[in-house]
Design an enzyme around this catalytic site. Sequence first.
Site, PDB file in Angstrom:
ATOM      1  N   GLN A  15      37.686  39.226  58.062  1.00 14.27           N
ATOM      2  CA  GLN A  15      38.215  40.531  57.831  1.00 14.27           C
ATOM      3  C   GLN A  15      37.479  41.824  57.929  1.00 14.27           C
ATOM      4  O   GLN A  15      37.617  42.756  58.069  1.00 14.27           O
ATOM      5  CB  GLN A  15      39.177  40.623  56.237  1.00 14.27           C
ATOM      6  CG  GLN A  15      40.173  39.745  56.128  1.00 14.27           C
ATOM      7  CD  GLN A  15      40.805  39.746  54.853  1.00 14.27           C
ATOM      8  OE1 GLN A  15      40.350  39.212  54.141  1.00 14.27           O
ATOM      9  NE2 GLN A  15      41.793  40.798  54.633  1.00 14.27           N
ATOM     10  N   GLU A 157      42.184  30.416  48.103  1.00 15.94           N
ATOM     11  CA  GLU A 157      43.576  30.575  48.162  1.00 15.94           C
ATOM     12  C   GLU A 157      44.231  29.610  49.212  1.00 15.94           C
ATOM     13  O   GLU A 157      45.048  29.943  50.038  1.00 15.94           O
ATOM     14  CB  GLU A 157      44.135  32.056  48.931  1.00 15.94           C
ATOM     15  CG  GLU A 157      43.708  33.190  47.671  1.00 15.94           C
ATOM     16  CD  GLU A 157      44.282  34.228  48.087  1.00 15.94           C
ATOM     17  OE1 GLU A 157      45.153  34.467  49.231  1.00 15.94           O
ATOM     18  OE2 GLU A 157      44.447  35.488  47.336  1.00 15.94           O
ATOM     19  N   GLU A 363      39.845  38.672  42.906  1.00 17.53           N
ATOM     20  CA  GLU A 363      40.480  39.968  43.806  1.00 17.53           C
ATOM     21  C   GLU A 363      41.579  40.483  42.628  1.00 17.53           C
ATOM     22  O   GLU A 363      42.278  40.011  42.166  1.00 17.53           O
ATOM     23  CB  GLU A 363      41.144  39.274  44.778  1.00 17.53           C
ATOM     24  CG  GLU A 363      40.178  38.949  46.152  1.00 17.53           C
ATOM     25  CD  GLU A 363      41.083  38.380  47.467  1.00 17.53           C
ATOM     26  OE1 GLU A 363      42.145  38.904  47.466  1.00 17.53           O
ATOM     27  OE2 GLU A 363      40.322  37.498  47.883  1.00 17.53           O
TER      28      GLU A 363
END
Length: 464
Positions: A15, A157, A363
């Site tokens: 990202q 995740e 997060e």
Amino acid sequence: MDEKFLWGSATASYQCEGAWNVDVKAESMWDRYLHENDLENGDVASDHYHRFEEDIRMMKEGGQNSYRFSLSWPRIIKNKEGDINEKGIKFYHRLLDACHKYDIEPFVTIYHWDLPQYWEDEGGWVNPQVAYAFEHLAKVCFEHFGEKVQNWTTFNEPKWFIVNGYFIGNYPPGLQDVQKTMIGAYNVMLASALGVRAFRAGNYQGQIGIVHSYTPVNGIDDTIETKIAMRYADNYCNNWILDTAALGEFPIDLVAKLAQDYDISFMKTEELKIMKENTVDFIGLNYYARTLVKPYTEGETQLVFNHSGKKGESKVVIKDWFEQVKDPNSEFTEWDTEIYPKGLQDGLIEAWIRYQLPIYVTENGVGVREDVTVAQVNDDYRISFMNDHINAIMNAMDYGVDVRGYYAWASFDLYSWKNGVEKRYGLVAVDFKKDQIRKPKASYHWYKEIIESQGKKIQRRALD
Ligand code: BGP
């Protein structure tokens, strides 16, 4: 909050790094998928590969004491044979050295979704060999970076990338196949345990955990039907990761239910033993929103994700299991994410009661469209979002939950997967159209004051 509390912000390699084909980096599954489908990609992203020093300096100047980031597998390992790319290793050494230069504690994720395409070509996570290839990657990382890192996590995740990639089909490899979803889920949890085993066997310093996309489950009422729907939802959303990583066992009722309709012969006794024996030291929870459910009524499974930023597009119904509903009294972002800090407070308490392990909130943030051409983005909505979520954490800590860190998502604006770069999360604005200029937002300065006060400047309130 004591002075050991980690106050940081987070990113992920794909990202933010850019430099997608620089310095012998191999192609990742995201490179291939986005290029082939002609979608907005992270080829350049926030160009962190070349600007990490400036980014880490800004973290320091913003009062932060930790940086959560991930290592890019295709940057580190060149091929299926497992050969090491020395240039990739050097890059992460420079990044880790910058962290230490600025007194920023690195919090390192080994895998944040950028599988090398050479493994995707072999079936990706459906192929058990990939779990063992991850073990090799983990060993290489511990061996090379072990002296500079105290905090490791195996995966970011598992639920999110497996479900989106194999069940919903909106992420690479873009499949809608329940059997493959199950196999992929199993292989990832095996890989995580193999990583933990390698970490322990090598006697490396520090601790190792896993990061989960936590969506604590609430029901619309107290009926038995709703409670059953909640259990299905919790197994689907949370338990297959957290129970397996923290307790070493997949939820037995989930396995029993799946065994009625699918083939579960891919589960091997020897591997289940590895999972049982190699549980994590701590859990990392990424919190954006909860899951509110009602019992399933009718129709086929429907999983629609909002990647457009036009409110009202998302839908989650799992046939015979549960339906997700929206609380009419809640506020939602343009991407249909509910803003619900109480979910974090309650979820932390629930995770603590169940697992009794230290927790890091790895997060938390809000994605919005912002004009970054102004002198300073006045993101008061982000300040209030962060205030309310840190307050929720402090309430959980008052209850007795052992929370050891908080990471804002994200350190700076970056590429938001299928949402492109217009969905911004950063504490620092990045002008992607104009030389990647970095400018701290109001939230960056606010966060600095909160950290300096060790949380005392948070506006506290009970959430009932
Ligand atoms: C988490 C991921 C991050 C990040 C964040 C926001 O699921 O770990 O990588 O992207 O969510 O999600 P999105 O960018 O899709 O809005």
